[in-house]
Design a protein around this motif. Structure first.
Motif, mmCIF file in Angstrom:
data_model
loop_
_atom_site.group_PDB
_atom_site.id
_atom_site.type_symbol
_atom_site.label_atom_id
_atom_site.label_comp_id
_atom_site.label_asym_id
_atom_site.label_seq_id
_atom_site.Cartn_x
_atom_site.Cartn_y
_atom_site.Cartn_z
ATOM 1 N N SER A 146 7.110 3.631 0.627
ATOM 2 C CA SER A 146 5.790 4.246 0.616
ATOM 3 C C SER A 146 5.898 5.719 0.248
ATOM 4 C CB SER A 146 5.116 4.127 1.976
ATOM 5 O OG SER A 146 3.914 4.868 1.993
ATOM 6 N N HIS A 147 5.147 6.120 -0.765
ATOM 7 C CA HIS A 147 5.062 7.526 -1.158
ATOM 8 C C HIS A 147 3.761 8.149 -0.663
ATOM 9 C CE1 HIS A 147 8.520 7.114 -3.915
ATOM 10 N NE2 HIS A 147 8.068 5.875 -4.037
ATOM 11 N N ARG A 148 2.948 7.355 0.028
ATOM 12 C CA ARG A 148 1.656 7.842 0.489
ATOM 13 C C ARG A 148 1.682 8.307 1.929
ATOM 14 N NH1 ARG A 148 -2.597 3.364 0.485
ATOM 15 N NH2 ARG A 148 -2.808 3.885 -1.719
ATOM 16 N N SER A 149 2.250 7.497 2.824
ATOM 17 C CA SER A 149 1.976 7.654 4.249
ATOM 18 C C SER A 149 3.156 8.191 5.040
ATOM 19 C CB SER A 149 1.549 6.305 4.843
ATOM 20 O OG SER A 149 0.386 5.817 4.206
ATOM 21 N N SER A 150 2.818 8.859 6.139
ATOM 22 C CA SER A 150 3.818 9.409 7.055
ATOM 23 C C SER A 150 4.478 8.290 7.849
ATOM 24 C CB SER A 150 3.140 10.381 8.015
ATOM 25 O OG SER A 150 2.247 9.684 8.882
ATOM 26 N N ALA A 178 0.820 -1.212 0.000
ATOM 27 C CA ALA A 178 0.000 0.000 0.000
ATOM 28 C C ALA A 178 0.853 1.261 0.000
ATOM 29 C CB ALA A 178 -0.918 0.004 1.231
ATOM 30 N N GLY A 179 0.505 2.176 -0.902
ATOM 31 C CA GLY A 179 1.159 3.475 -0.933
ATOM 32 C C GLY A 179 2.497 3.512 -1.621
ATOM 33 N N CYS A 180 2.893 2.412 -2.262
ATOM 34 C CA CYS A 180 4.211 2.355 -2.888
ATOM 35 C C CYS A 180 4.192 2.755 -4.363
ATOM 36 C CB CYS A 180 4.820 0.962 -2.728
ATOM 37 S SG CYS A 180 5.298 0.585 -1.023
ATOM 38 N N ILE A 238 -5.897 1.300 7.817
ATOM 39 C CA ILE A 238 -4.894 2.235 8.334
ATOM 40 C C ILE A 238 -4.063 2.813 7.199
ATOM 41 C CG2 ILE A 238 -2.809 2.419 9.752
ATOM 42 C CD1 ILE A 238 -4.001 0.230 11.549
ATOM 43 N N SER A 239 -3.680 1.977 6.246
ATOM 44 C CA SER A 239 -2.770 2.410 5.180
ATOM 45 C C SER A 239 -3.439 3.288 4.134
ATOM 46 C CB SER A 239 -2.114 1.197 4.517
ATOM 47 O OG SER A 239 -3.083 0.365 3.915
ATOM 48 N N ARG A 240 -4.738 3.569 4.276
ATOM 49 C CA ARG A 240 -5.370 4.574 3.402
ATOM 50 C C ARG A 240 -4.904 5.975 3.771
ATOM 51 N NH1 ARG A 240 -5.525 1.742 -0.149
ATOM 52 N NH2 ARG A 240 -4.431 0.385 1.294
ATOM 53 N N ALA A 241 -4.363 6.148 4.973
ATOM 54 C CA ALA A 241 -4.050 7.484 5.498
ATOM 55 C C ALA A 241 -2.714 8.003 4.996
ATOM 56 C CB ALA A 241 -4.045 7.445 7.023
ATOM 57 N N ARG A 242 -2.676 9.292 4.719
ATOM 58 C CA ARG A 242 -1.428 9.963 4.370
ATOM 59 C C ARG A 242 -0.783 10.570 5.625
ATOM 60 N NH1 ARG A 242 -1.503 14.255 1.559
ATOM 61 N NH2 ARG A 242 0.507 13.909 0.584
ATOM 62 N N HIS A 243 -1.406 11.589 6.198
ATOM 63 C CA HIS A 243 -0.808 12.285 7.340
ATOM 64 C C HIS A 243 -1.023 11.565 8.660
ATOM 65 C CE1 HIS A 243 0.497 15.972 5.337
ATOM 66 N NE2 HIS A 243 -0.608 15.902 4.624
ATOM 67 N N GLY A 244 -2.258 11.116 8.916
ATOM 68 C CA GLY A 244 -2.513 10.566 10.230
ATOM 69 C C GLY A 244 -3.700 9.636 10.300
#
Length: 557
Positions: free
Chosen positions: A263-267, A26-28, A497-503
């Motif tokens: 991951s390029h999506r999540s903090s 996710a987010g990669c 959980i991994s849908r989130a970017r910032h928090g």
């Protein structure tokens, strides 16, 4: 936002082999890589005119997502003339409509628009275990290319009665569509036609394939298919997905496996929460591609509430704070089930915040366009006098001409919504004003609050995610008893959980009303034994984080 492709994404674009597996947690950057891959196939003429590229997704939401990304890399003409994007049921329906005669069936059979088998089980007053057994028996009987007689031979009791009723009514279910499509593709003349039409296939979320769906893909594009996905996001075993068997088969077919691991999506804070579940999900440990770019390293928190009303009010307060600082932020309010999320639905519906409930078919842009067109010339007097008001709307919207079963289901749901509003005294103008998604906006891009479930939100992303219902019996679901079941529930949570970017903020309630209204004491989810190892922020620390964060930096990230 300007997107700069990574070297790995560019190598995927330029890879000459047509049979490629992309392993992408996710987010990669999976969707970006697929869009670039499609651009590369066209630009280097690997798929030459008049052939097209078939892109297969698992839902209309995922279809919209990849179409939006393709607009960044392809011209309007290329997207229109060289690309076909479909989900598996839509592709199966297309094959059936065009070639049902080769298996002796009528192309005008009723396409599915709801869970017909489930409705039949409920009409028979079957309890929940009996319903599950009937649905499992029918699904398993139809996961091989069997004709109707061969399917009936495997059934007994209630399942057999329901199947015979389906045939008598000349209707298809969601399990019938891929079964019949595979039967049709066994005819060489038909499979050759599709292989000639599509020069390459791109399959998103390969881990959710059934073996039947994999066989359909191979009948059209074996050795010319790009698969992308991640075993740690396999959350559809209950629907017949067989991720390990599919993964083994694909690895034998593909000339090259490319693994994306940043991951390029999540903090960093969100990724730590996802990584805490690795013992159960068996995924890859993820790191942020640019950890210093995230304001305050992001946020991962946990709040326990005394009741569901307090929980809903709390997430409303957080959403109001975020949107007050930046109205462009996207907030996902996600629960394991819609029934557990319903308390937040009610609170947001009565607030001043604009919210989008993803369960509503009218939020699909294609459905919104159809509903608007129907209401623009709506015969309100005819509706008032109609004996069957829902059937009047179905005719006005030309529902019977819609072939894609998921679009048909969404439109049928939207028409039921319109019908209820009209009966309740709303005018057609009132309803048009409530249809907020149109040709130039989709749920993938709309700012504000989005209310959805974990399965529906797979493949999407939000700036902030508030997970509701973190209680045992909800997540993991009470039906999850085996170790494999619990592992899949952990993957569902990791996906949310991994849908989130910032928090991300995880919420549980000490008491939850049942659907009958009885108040039930609830224990926090057992998954907190893993999650708490990363030091989740408590309520006061969450408030402090929001008070101190630089919102200008948040907006720029």
């Amino acid at each position: 936002m300007i997107i700069v492709p990574t070297s790995q994404q560019l190598s995927i674009r330029d890879e000459l082999a047509l049979n490629l597996l992309i392993v992408a947690p996710a987010g990669c950057g999976k969707t970006e890589a697929l869009a670039l891959r499609i651009q590369g196939l066209l630009r280097r003429n690997a798929v030459a005119l008049p052939q097209k590229i078939l892109v297969v997704t698992f839902s209309n939401r995922a279809r919209d997502n990849i179409r939006d990304r393709l607009r960044l890399y392809l011209s309007h003409a290329e997207l229109r003339d060289r690309i076909t994007v479909a989900n598996f049921h839509g592709l199966s329906a297309r094959i059936f409509r065009a070639h049902s005669n080769v298996i002796g069936l009528d192309a005008t059979m009723l396409m599915p628009e709801n869970d017909w088998v489930g409705d039949e089980c409920r009409h028979l007053s079957l309890d929940f275990p009996a319903q599950r057994q009937v649905q499992r028996e029918l699904r398993e009987a139809k996961q091989d290319p069997r004709n109707d007689a061969a399917v009936e031979a495997l059934l007994h009791g209630t399942a057999l009665s329901i199947e015979r009723k389906r045939k008598l009514e000349k209707r298809l279910t969601y399990d019938d569509l891929p079964r019949l499509a595979e039967l049709i593709l066994e005819h060489q003349a038909v499979s050759r036609l599709y292989r000639a039409h599509f020069g390459a296939i791109v399959v998103d979320e390969y881990q959710d394939l059934t073996l039947q769906q994999l066989r359909i893909v191979r009948a059209i594009g074996e050795t010319r298919t790009t698969y992308a996905g991640d075993l740690a996001q396999g959350i559809y075993n209950f629907a017949g997905a067989q991720p390990l068997a599919v993964d083994q088969a694909i690895r034998k077919e593909c000339a090259l496996v490319v693994q994306l691991d940043e991951s390029h999506r999540s903090s960093p804070a969100v990724l730590e929460a996802v990584n805490s579940l690795l013992d159960l999900t068996r995924g890859l440990r993820l790191t942020a591609a640019d950890p210093s770019s995230w304001p305050s390293s992001g946020l991962a928190g946990h709040v326990t509430h005394c009741d569901v009303q307090s929980e809903a009010t709390y997430v409303l307060k957080l959403a109001e704070n975020i949107l007050r600082n930046d109205s462009r932020q996207r907030i996902g309010i996600i629960a394991r089930s819609a029934s557990r999320r319903r308390f937040a639905d009610d609170v947001f519906a009565s607030s001043l915040i604009e919210s989008h409930r993803w369960d509503d078919g009218v939020l699909d842009p294609e459905i919104a366009k159809t509903v608007r067109a129907m209401l623009s010339t709506f015969d309100e007097r005819g509706f008032i006098t109609a004996a069957d008001k829902l059937e009047f709307l179905r005719s006005a919207a030309s529902l019977d001409t819609v072939i894609d079963p998921t679009l048909r289901e969404s439109l049928a749901g939207a028409l039921r919504w319109c019908c209820d509003l009209l009966i309740g005294g709303k005018t057609s103008e009132d309803i048009v004003a409530r249809v907020k998604v149109g040709d130039s906006s989709t749920l993938v891009t709309a700012p504000g609050v989005h209310l959805l479930t974990g399965h529906v939100g797979k493949g999407q992303q939000f700036d902030w995610v508030f997970v509701l219902g973190m209680e045992d019996g909800v997540i993991p679901n009470f039906n999850a008893v085996s170790a494999d079941d619990i592992a899949e529930e952990a993957r569902v949570l990791a996906v949310m959980i991994s849908r989130a970017r910032h928090g991300v903020v995880l919420n549980n309630s000490n008491t939850v009303p049942t659907l009958s209204g009885r108040i039930r004491d609830q224990s926090p989810s057992r998954f907190f034994s893993q999650l708490d190892t990363v030091g989740l922020a408590d309520e006061s620390e969450i408030d402090d984080w929001f008070a101190k964060v630089d919102w200008t930096s948040v907006a720029q990230r």
